[in-house]
Every structure is written in C-alpha cells, then in structure tokens.
Design a protein around this motif. Structure first.
Motif, PDB file in Angstrom:
ATOM      1  N   GLY A 111       0.812  -1.216   0.000  1.00  0.00           N
ATOM      2  CA  GLY A 111       0.000   0.000   0.000  1.00  0.00           C
ATOM      3  C   GLY A 111       0.843   1.263   0.000  1.00  0.00           C
ATOM      4  O   GLY A 111       0.565   2.216  -0.748  1.00  0.00           O
ATOM      5  N   ILE A 112       1.883   1.282   0.822  1.00  0.00           N
ATOM      6  CA  ILE A 112       2.799   2.436   0.860  1.00  0.00           C
ATOM      7  C   ILE A 112       3.464   2.641  -0.499  1.00  0.00           C
ATOM      8  O   ILE A 112       3.590   3.768  -0.990  1.00  0.00           O
ATOM      9  N   GLY A 113       3.902   1.533  -1.123  1.00  0.00           N
ATOM     10  CA  GLY A 113       4.554   1.617  -2.431  1.00  0.00           C
ATOM     11  C   GLY A 113       3.643   2.235  -3.475  1.00  0.00           C
ATOM     12  O   GLY A 113       4.051   3.127  -4.237  1.00  0.00           O
ATOM     13  N   ILE A 114       2.398   1.759  -3.547  1.00  0.00           N
ATOM     14  CA  ILE A 114       1.446   2.294  -4.523  1.00  0.00           C
ATOM     15  C   ILE A 114       1.117   3.753  -4.214  1.00  0.00           C
ATOM     16  O   ILE A 114       1.047   4.599  -5.118  1.00  0.00           O
ATOM     17  N   PHE A 115       0.920   4.058  -2.936  1.00  0.00           N
ATOM     18  CA  PHE A 115       0.626   5.424  -2.501  1.00  0.00           C
ATOM     19  C   PHE A 115       1.727   6.386  -2.928  1.00  0.00           C
ATOM     20  O   PHE A 115       1.460   7.478  -3.460  1.00  0.00           O
ATOM     21  N   LEU A 116       2.983   6.005  -2.717  1.00  0.00           N
ATOM     22  CA  LEU A 116       4.114   6.883  -3.040  1.00  0.00           C
ATOM     23  C   LEU A 116       4.280   7.093  -4.539  1.00  0.00           C
ATOM     24  O   LEU A 116       4.735   8.161  -4.976  1.00  0.00           O
ATOM     25  N   ILE A 117       3.914   6.084  -5.345  1.00  0.00           N
ATOM     26  CA  ILE A 117       4.016   6.233  -6.804  1.00  0.00           C
ATOM     27  C   ILE A 117       3.182   7.424  -7.278  1.00  0.00           C
ATOM     28  O   ILE A 117       3.584   8.156  -8.196  1.00  0.00           O
ATOM     29  N   ALA A 118       2.021   7.621  -6.658  1.00  0.00           N
ATOM     30  CA  ALA A 118       1.133   8.715  -7.061  1.00  0.00           C
ATOM     31  C   ALA A 118       1.776  10.087  -6.869  1.00  0.00           C
ATOM     32  O   ALA A 118       1.382  11.064  -7.513  1.00  0.00           O
ATOM     33  N   TYR A 119       2.777  10.181  -5.968  1.00  0.00           N
ATOM     34  CA  TYR A 119       3.422  11.465  -5.677  1.00  0.00           C
ATOM     35  C   TYR A 119       4.862  11.525  -6.173  1.00  0.00           C
ATOM     36  O   TYR A 119       5.576  12.497  -5.887  1.00  0.00           O
ATOM     37  N   THR A 120       5.298  10.510  -6.901  1.00  0.00           N
ATOM     38  CA  THR A 120       6.689  10.453  -7.353  1.00  0.00           C
ATOM     39  C   THR A 120       6.847  11.117  -8.720  1.00  0.00           C
ATOM     40  O   THR A 120       6.018  10.937  -9.614  1.00  0.00           O
ATOM     41  N   LYS A 121       7.916  11.852  -8.892  1.00  0.00           N
ATOM     42  CA  LYS A 121       8.189  12.552 -10.146  1.00  0.00           C
ATOM     43  C   LYS A 121       9.386  11.966 -10.901  1.00  0.00           C
ATOM     44  O   LYS A 121       9.673  12.378 -12.022  1.00  0.00           O
ATOM     45  N   GLU A 122      10.108  11.010 -10.278  1.00  0.00           N
ATOM     46  CA  GLU A 122      11.301  10.442 -10.900  1.00  0.00           C
ATOM     47  C   GLU A 122      11.038   8.998 -11.318  1.00  0.00           C
ATOM     48  O   GLU A 122      10.589   8.182 -10.510  1.00  0.00           O
ATOM     49  N   ILE A 123      11.356   8.670 -12.567  1.00  0.00           N
ATOM     50  CA  ILE A 123      11.082   7.331 -13.093  1.00  0.00           C
ATOM     51  C   ILE A 123      11.919   6.271 -12.386  1.00  0.00           C
ATOM     52  O   ILE A 123      11.458   5.136 -12.177  1.00  0.00           O
ATOM     53  N   VAL A 124      13.143   6.629 -11.976  1.00  0.00           N
ATOM     54  CA  VAL A 124      14.003   5.656 -11.293  1.00  0.00           C
ATOM     55  C   VAL A 124      13.390   5.249  -9.959  1.00  0.00           C
ATOM     56  O   VAL A 124      13.429   4.069  -9.576  1.00  0.00           O
ATOM     57  N   ILE A 125      12.805   6.210  -9.257  1.00  0.00           N
ATOM     58  CA  ILE A 125      12.151   5.898  -7.981  1.00  0.00           C
ATOM     59  C   ILE A 125      10.924   5.017  -8.219  1.00  0.00           C
ATOM     60  O   ILE A 125      10.629   4.108  -7.429  1.00  0.00           O
ATOM     61  N   ILE A 126      10.215   5.264  -9.315  1.00  0.00           N
ATOM     62  CA  ILE A 126       9.049   4.435  -9.648  1.00  0.00           C
ATOM     63  C   ILE A 126       9.484   3.001  -9.944  1.00  0.00           C
ATOM     64  O   ILE A 126       8.805   2.042  -9.548  1.00  0.00           O
ATOM     65  N   TYR A 127      10.634   2.843 -10.606  1.00  0.00           N
ATOM     66  CA  TYR A 127      11.180   1.491 -10.818  1.00  0.00           C
ATOM     67  C   TYR A 127      11.408   0.796  -9.467  1.00  0.00           C
ATOM     68  O   TYR A 127      11.027  -0.356  -9.272  1.00  0.00           O
ATOM     69  N   ALA A 128      12.044   1.538  -8.551  1.00  0.00           N
ATOM     70  CA  ALA A 128      12.378   0.965  -7.242  1.00  0.00           C
ATOM     71  C   ALA A 128      11.105   0.621  -6.459  1.00  0.00           C
ATOM     72  O   ALA A 128      11.029  -0.434  -5.811  1.00  0.00           O
ATOM     73  N   LEU A 129      10.110   1.491  -6.522  1.00  0.00           N
ATOM     74  CA  LEU A 129       8.854   1.241  -5.809  1.00  0.00           C
ATOM     75  C   LEU A 129       8.123   0.025  -6.379  1.00  0.00           C
ATOM     76  O   LEU A 129       7.519  -0.760  -5.643  1.00  0.00           O
ATOM     77  N   ASN A 130       8.174  -0.152  -7.697  1.00  0.00           N
ATOM     78  CA  ASN A 130       7.548  -1.326  -8.308  1.00  0.00           C
ATOM     79  C   ASN A 130       8.242  -2.609  -7.877  1.00  0.00           C
ATOM     80  O   ASN A 130       7.591  -3.644  -7.693  1.00  0.00           O
TER      81      ASN A 130
END
Length: 415
Positions: free
Chosen positions: A300-319
């Motif tokens: 849940g935290i991972g999905i929640f943070l994706i909505a507020y992330t602006k960097e693609i590398v961080i989105i990779y890490a969250l996935n």
C-alpha cells in the motif's frame, strides 16, 4: 553392508521427496499460462481479417472467465474423483486444447480451444496449491507456498520469452510453447501420490519417506470468518495491483514523468519482485501472523508513493518493492487456507480464493473508474485501500489474541 543399505535407502527417500516437490511446483506453471501468447494478437488480426479486433483480443480474455468458473467447480469434481485425478484431468485438457491454435486457421476453433484451456487451468490450479498443504505441514509448507509463487512467475516469464522467439516463425508456432505442459503431466503422474487412496500403513510409510507430517483432519469451524476475510483480501489486493498496472502508463505520460515503454519496464520490475516469494518461508517463520498486515502495508505504501513520485528511477524501485511484498500476500493466504481446512475441503476454499483473484482482475477496469476519476487519484486511492486493509487485519489479530487470552484466564480460574 547394513550401513550401505541404509545410505541407499536415505538417498532413495531424499530423491522421492525432491521429485514430489518438483512435480508439485511445476504444476504451478499453468497459473498464468493463458497470458504468455498475447504477442500473437497482431498476427491473428491479419489471419482473422473478417473478425473485429475486440473479438480477436477476446481470445486472451475468454480464458479467465472459464478459469474462474471451473476453479469453483473443481471442489465438486474433487469430491467425485479425488485431488490427483482432478489435477491430471485439468492439465491434460489444458495441454491438448492449448496446442490446437498451432494447427488451425479457424477463429471459432481457436476460440473454443482457448475456452477449454481455461477449463483445464481452472481444474488444475487449485490442486497445485491444495496438494502442497496435503503433503506438507508447518514451515515446510510455508516455504513451498512461497516457492510456488516464484515458480509461477519464473514459468510465466520463461514461456513468454519462448513464445516470443517462436513468433519469429509465425503466430501459430508461438502456441507450441504449451508443449511444456507435457513433462509436467508425466512428472505429476509418476511422483505425486493419490492422497485419497493412501491407507493408514501406506500413509505412515509415505511420510517416513518424505519426512513430512502425516495428514491431519483439522477443526475448521472457528476459522470460517478468517477464511472469507482472506478471500476478500485476495480480491481487493488483486484489484489494487491491477489498477496500478493499467493506470501507470497513462499516469506517466500525462504527468510527463516517462513514456508508456518506461511504464512497461517499471511493471517488469514488479514481476521480478515476485521472486521474493522464495523468501516467504523464512519471513513466515519469524513473523507468523504479522506477515500479512506487513505485506499489505508495504504494498500500500509503495502504490501510494508512486502517485506522488516525479522520478522514473524511484518508480522502478517502488515497483520492485511492491512486487517483493505482493509475493508475500498470496502465499500467506494459501498457506493459511490449507493449514486450517480439512484435506477434502482445501481444494474448495483454494478455488474460492483463485476465483476471487480472477474476478478481481476482470472487474478492475470498472472498479478503477469508481476508485478515482484520474489516473493519479485511482493509484493513490488503491494504495490507501491496502493501507486500510493492513490496519484492519492487524486490529483483528490483536482482538483475536485478546479474546484468546481472556478465555484462557477464565479456564485457569478455580470454580
């Protein structure tokens, strides 16, 4: 001489145990097998030029409908013929029907064959889970449930890759990837015993060979509420993950964060994360009942943070994070179901969990519009829903523990 014979017997027992585990785990390759040929759609559109694109795409989605229906019916069939025969019947139907498109240019023949593939998977898939619970107990069962998730993910990735290579010949050739079902059938028939036919003496001998705990007829009346709560979690968690899957590409493009191709790469990190299932046994051994709320919370935290992330590398890490902890939720649920269910009822409850998961995937496009009017809002609210589920699950654990302690105190008090 005695020492040599004992050594040979131990080696034979170890081999039997290994082959049983391999056979049970390989059965899990059917779980997502229907999706490995989606790359054939453009080629089929050219062949079936008198059929609409929507109807061609239905060749991939129709499988899920029949998986859901026959997963529910599998419990009834198990009561008639047993777990092993049901699994063999299912994987045999899947193996035969899945190869038909390799030799047919008829849309309707391919359509019917894909429906039968769904029937086969629907029958076999619950057995792939319940038989692990039938033959193994405790930490061993938990470890294998985690490995089951990993094998399903690896098998899907391998079959998708092979199907893609065969696609270089033509779309018909891609369907030959389902030949991998044949060694699965052979190993399953040879090395998996039929639990319903094992007599008391045979059962004792079998468990001495495999070093597993004998079958237990477990009391389930006190667990019905927990079972249906877990089945609900299975449905909701699958919907939330699928919302992320379908909304992520548009979210990245509209937000200017990345491209649709980068969204596919991000989701591939999620699939790699499914290998986290291999560590499920270790985590379960240390965290036990707290592992499920932890998994729900971190996903849940991972999905929640994706909505507020602006960097693609961080989105990779969250996935990647989401994939790792999502691979904890499913084996935990199946492990619990097989732990508290009677041997004869485990396939039915397992099939309910599988059906809820497939139903969730089918309903996702409609639910996504209710959850959020924009891609960002849909993803954000999906994360919040999982966080709420995590808190509710944790509260239920505390309440149950408090109730149990109160009952124990009353029992100890002198009358």
């Amino acid at each position: 001489m005695v020492t040599m014979e004992r050594s040979e017997n131990n080696l034979k027992k170890s081999s039997n145990n290994t082959m049983l585990i391999v056979s049970l785990l390989l059965l899990n390759i059917v779980e997502q097998a229907s999706n490995v040929i989606t790359a054939t759609i453009p080629g089929m559109v050219k062949t079936f030029n008198n059929v609409t694109l929507t109807n061609v795409e239905m060749l991939t989605t129709i499988v899920s409908i029949f998986i859901t229906s026959f997963a529910l019916l599998s419990g009834i069939i198990v009561r008639k013929i047993g777990q092993k025969p049901t699994a063999v019947l299912g994987i045999s139907i899947a193996a035969i029907s899945s190869l038909i498109p390799a030799f047919s240019n008829s849309y309707y023949v391919v359509l019917v064959s894909r429906a039968f593939l769904g029937i086969g998977i629907g029958l076999a898939n619950p057995m792939a889970i319940s038989l692990i619970g039938t033959f193994f107990q405790g930490d061993k069962r938990a470890k294998l449930m985690g490995w089951r998730t990993a094998v399903a993910g690896i098998g899907t990735s391998l079959m998708t890759y092979i199907a893609g290579q065969l696609l270089k010949i033509n779309w018909h050739a891609s369907y030959l990837v389902y030949l991998l079902f044949i060694p699965t059938i052979i190993l399953f028939v040879l090395f998996v015993p039929n639990p319903e036919k094992i007599t008391n003496n045979q059962e004792k001998a079998f468990h001495q060979q495999t070093n597993s705990v004998p079958f237990k007829e477990k009391t389930k009346q006190n667990y019905m509420g927990a079972l249906f709560w877990l089945i609900l979690i299975m449905l909701v968690s699958r919907v939330c993950l699928m919302i992320l899957s379908i909304k992520l590409p548009t979210f990245l493009v509209k937000s200017g964060i990345g491209t649709a191709s980068q969204a596919a790469t991000a989701w591939s990190f999620n699939l790699v994360g499914l290998l986290g299932g291999m560590f499920f046994g270790y985590l379960y051994n240390h965290l036990k009942k707290y592992l499920l709320p932890l998994g729900l919370f971190l996903v849940g935290i991972g999905i929640f943070l994706i909505a507020y992330t602006k960097e693609i590398v961080i989105i990779y890490a969250l996935n990647l994070l989401i994939g790792v902890f999502a691979s904890i939720i499913t084996p935990y649920i199946y492990n619990y179901i097989t732990a508290v269910s009677l041997t004869k009822n485990a396939p039915f409850y397992t099939s309910l969990a599988l059906a809820s998961s497939n139903l969730g995937a089918f309903m996702t496009p409609y639910i996504a519009n209710i959850v959020g009017k924009t891609e960002k809002l849909a993803i954000l609210n999906s994360g919040i829903i999982l966080l709420v589920l995590a808190v509710c699950t944790l509260l239920s654990i505390f309440i149950k523990s408090k109730t149990r302690n109160t009952s124990a105190d009353k029992t100890r008090r002198p009358s």
